[in-house]
Design a protein around this motif. Structure first.
Motif, PDB file in Angstrom:
ATOM      1  N   VAL A  51     -60.952  64.406  -6.612  1.00 53.50           N
ATOM      2  CA  VAL A  51     -61.388  63.296  -7.466  1.00 53.50           C
ATOM      3  C   VAL A  51     -60.187  62.462  -7.903  1.00 53.50           C
ATOM      4  O   VAL A  51     -60.199  61.219  -7.809  1.00 53.50           O
ATOM      5  N   ILE A  52     -59.148  63.122  -8.361  1.00 53.17           N
ATOM      6  CA  ILE A  52     -57.952  62.408  -8.823  1.00 53.17           C
ATOM      7  C   ILE A  52     -57.291  61.648  -7.677  1.00 53.17           C
ATOM      8  O   ILE A  52     -56.839  60.504  -7.846  1.00 53.17           O
ATOM      9  N   ALA A  53     -57.237  62.261  -6.487  1.00 53.03           N
ATOM     10  CA  ALA A  53     -56.615  61.601  -5.335  1.00 53.03           C
ATOM     11  C   ALA A  53     -57.366  60.328  -4.948  1.00 53.03           C
ATOM     12  O   ALA A  53     -56.754  59.287  -4.649  1.00 53.03           O
ATOM     13  N   ILE A  54     -58.685  60.381  -4.962  1.00 46.24           N
ATOM     14  CA  ILE A  54     -59.489  59.204  -4.603  1.00 46.24           C
ATOM     15  C   ILE A  54     -59.311  58.091  -5.632  1.00 46.24           C
ATOM     16  O   ILE A  54     -59.118  56.918  -5.278  1.00 46.24           O
TER      17      ILE A  54
ATOM     18  N   LEU B  90     -67.088  55.117  -4.672  1.00 44.03           N
ATOM     19  CA  LEU B  90     -68.116  55.985  -5.237  1.00 44.03           C
ATOM     20  C   LEU B  90     -68.658  56.959  -4.194  1.00 44.03           C
ATOM     21  O   LEU B  90     -68.850  58.154  -4.484  1.00 44.03           O
ATOM     22  N   ALA B  91     -68.883  56.480  -2.992  1.00 42.18           N
ATOM     23  CA  ALA B  91     -69.374  57.355  -1.927  1.00 42.18           C
ATOM     24  C   ALA B  91     -68.363  58.457  -1.614  1.00 42.18           C
ATOM     25  O   ALA B  91     -68.733  59.614  -1.396  1.00 42.18           O
ATOM     26  N   ALA B  92     -67.094  58.071  -1.600  1.00 44.36           N
ATOM     27  CA  ALA B  92     -66.052  59.074  -1.345  1.00 44.36           C
ATOM     28  C   ALA B  92     -66.001  60.103  -2.478  1.00 44.36           C
ATOM     29  O   ALA B  92     -65.845  61.303  -2.234  1.00 44.36           O
ATOM     30  N   LEU B  93     -66.150  59.645  -3.724  1.00 45.11           N
ATOM     31  CA  LEU B  93     -66.140  60.570  -4.857  1.00 45.11           C
ATOM     32  C   LEU B  93     -67.296  61.565  -4.785  1.00 45.11           C
ATOM     33  O   LEU B  93     -67.159  62.732  -5.161  1.00 45.11           O
ATOM     34  N   ILE B  94     -68.431  61.131  -4.303  1.00 46.79           N
ATOM     35  CA  ILE B  94     -69.597  62.012  -4.212  1.00 46.79           C
ATOM     36  C   ILE B  94     -69.402  63.088  -3.154  1.00 46.79           C
ATOM     37  O   ILE B  94     -69.727  64.264  -3.378  1.00 46.79           O
ATOM     38  N   LEU B  95     -68.833  62.712  -2.016  1.00 48.34           N
ATOM     39  CA  LEU B  95     -68.855  63.612  -0.864  1.00 48.34           C
ATOM     40  C   LEU B  95     -67.531  64.314  -0.568  1.00 48.34           C
ATOM     41  O   LEU B  95     -67.513  65.519  -0.281  1.00 48.34           O
TER      42      LEU B  95
ATOM     43  N   THR C  93     -78.035  58.711  -0.059  1.00 53.40           N
ATOM     44  CA  THR C  93     -77.797  59.516   1.148  1.00 53.40           C
ATOM     45  C   THR C  93     -76.621  60.466   0.942  1.00 53.40           C
ATOM     46  O   THR C  93     -76.693  61.646   1.286  1.00 53.40           O
ATOM     47  N   HIS C  94     -75.545  59.949   0.379  1.00 53.06           N
ATOM     48  CA  HIS C  94     -74.369  60.797   0.122  1.00 53.06           C
ATOM     49  C   HIS C  94     -74.688  61.901  -0.888  1.00 53.06           C
ATOM     50  O   HIS C  94     -74.259  63.056  -0.723  1.00 53.06           O
ATOM     51  N   THR C  95     -75.446  61.557  -1.913  1.00 51.29           N
ATOM     52  CA  THR C  95     -75.801  62.555  -2.932  1.00 51.29           C
ATOM     53  C   THR C  95     -76.675  63.653  -2.335  1.00 51.29           C
ATOM     54  O   THR C  95     -76.464  64.848  -2.601  1.00 51.29           O
TER      55      THR C  95
END
Length: 438
Positions: free
Chosen positions: A342-345, A359-364, A414-416
């Protein structure tokens, strides 16, 4: 003389003993030899109390060396360990560096891999980037960079080995630092330091990248048996990554996973360069940070609070690559991997195409990386973490940057849903281990 009277006398004065300096030194050598035998006997007694011969590899390095001698052959080492436990008998092995049994081990394979890798690089460079060889006036800084990088890697290893041997710092932590540098340093050099000076085309970029990887791997190659047993500096460096639980596959596991990690990184950065997404190349730092920092702090977190917070009383187990032995991991340590993702993203948010890509990257990405780390084989989690993170980030580059609200909603839902399915499957297939009586 008052000082002389209070000075401890190991053998007494020369006059009292009636011996000369050489004889005194010989007596001292005999005493040191006696100490060594006492240490050896103590190790033998300690070995006799171990539960199994596999526990031999978990002994401190000094005791481990006393117990196994200098033989490199894992089968001989196990047999010798068996003798130590059940018969209190240790065979005499050849002096370090003279035992050619190493030719039948992975170290010998690594030698030929490095030679073959270097040969291929030279041939490809002659045809694809000849300036590196024939134009030293322009490209000498590139080769200087490689030497500096390898020197830096060995310096980090030596410092790690020093604090492991002298200050008893856990090798598990110094190994993580060495491991992280193996990915971070060549990546930084390729994307930032060497990005403009030494690579003008896609082909030159790949060649420069793989030269950087070869020089980095050189700092691990020098740990092979005939080198580390002859050079004390290298042996000290080797101590920075020789985890007891990894023996006798220490070099096998770390070099193989680093090499595969290089392939994954190269595929990702080459695709981004080829497709013109130069800014997105830096996103590879996300899985690298998850692998180096997240996986690095997972162990101290797991050891300190593992099995006490997230799922009290429970940890989980996984196997080593090619090994039947089970290794324990904690949910708290895995959470460290997730929060690092999370911190890296968030720290690289401006490298993404849009806010909903972030946001999509944070989810997956953090969740999938955590599951990948949980199910990856012991010591071989790096390829799983890198491929998972890089694979998701690569797939997300195909999401348009100009979607409307309906398209954005579809992507987020979809990601969730995908993350929920991955999490459910992971939980259902964990091999749980009770560690605390509630």
């Amino acid at each position: 003389d008052e000082m002389a009277a209070t000075e401890p006398k190991k053998y007494g004065s020369f006059e009292e003993k009636g011996i000369g300096l050489n004889q005194y030194a010989a007596a001292e050598d005999a005493d040191l030899e006696k100490d060594r035998k006492l240490d050896r006997q103590a190790v033998l007694e300690k070995a006799a109390k171990l539960q199994s011969e596999d526990d031999i590899h978990r002994l401190p390095k000094a005791e481990y060396k006393i117990l196994i001698g200098n033989s490199y052959d894992p089968n001989l080492r196990k047999k010798d360990a068996y003798d130590a436990i059940y018969k209190e008998h240790i065979k005499t092995y050849p002096l370090a560096g003279t035992d050619w049994v190493w030719l039948n081990t992975f170290d010998h394979i690594l030698l030929w891999v490095m030679i073959a890798w270097l040969s291929v690089l030279c041939v490809v460079t002659v045809f694809g980037h000849p300036g590196l060889f024939i134009n030293p006036a322009v490209y000498w800084p590139f080769w200087l960079e490689q030497v500096i990088k390898t020197t830096f890697m060995l310096s980090v290893a030596y410092i790690g080995g020093y604090i492991v041997e002298i200050y008893d710092v856990k090798v598990n932590y110094t190994r993580k630092v060495q491991h992280f540098c193996a990915y971070l340093i060549p990546l930084v050099m390729r994307l930032f330091i060497s990005s403009e000076k030494f690579q003008k085309t896609l082909g030159e970029s790949v060649i420069v990248e793989w030269w950087g990887y070869w020089w980095t791997m050189l700092s691990f190659f020098v740990f092979i048996y005939p080198i580390r047993t002859r050079i004390s500096f290298i042996d000290r460096c080797f101590s920075s990554l020789d985890r007891p639980e990894d023996r006798p596959q220490t070099i096998d596991w770390i070099t193989s996973q680093i090499f595969l990690g290089y392939i994954i990184m190269s595929v990702y950065t080459t695709f981004m360069t080829w497709s013109g997404q130069l800014a997105a190349r830096a996103l590879i730092f996300i899985p690298v940070i998850i692998t180096g920092v997240g996986d690095g702090i997972a162990e101290p977190v797991g050891r300190s609070v593992g099995g006490k917070i997230i799922v009290p009383g429970l940890k989980y187990e996984t196997r080593g690559l090619g090994s039947p032995q089970m290794y324990t991991r904690s949910f708290e340590g895995s959470f460290a991997v997730w929060i690092t993702g999370v911190i890296a993203i968030l720290s690289l948010w401006d490298m993404f195409f849009s806010w909903y890509h972030v946001l999509a990257a944070l989810i997956l990405v953090p969740g999938a990386s955590t599951i990948a780390e949980a199910f990856s084989p012991h010591t071989w989690d790096t390829p799983f973490l890198l491929s998972t993170g890089a694979g998701i980030l690569w797939a997300q580059t195909f999401i348009p940057a100009d979607l409307g609200w309906f398209g954005i909603t579809v992507i987020i839902v979809t990601h969730t849903a995908l993350m929920a399915v991955i999490s459910w499957y992971g939980w259902q297939n964990l091999k749980l281990k009770q560690v605390v009586k509630m």
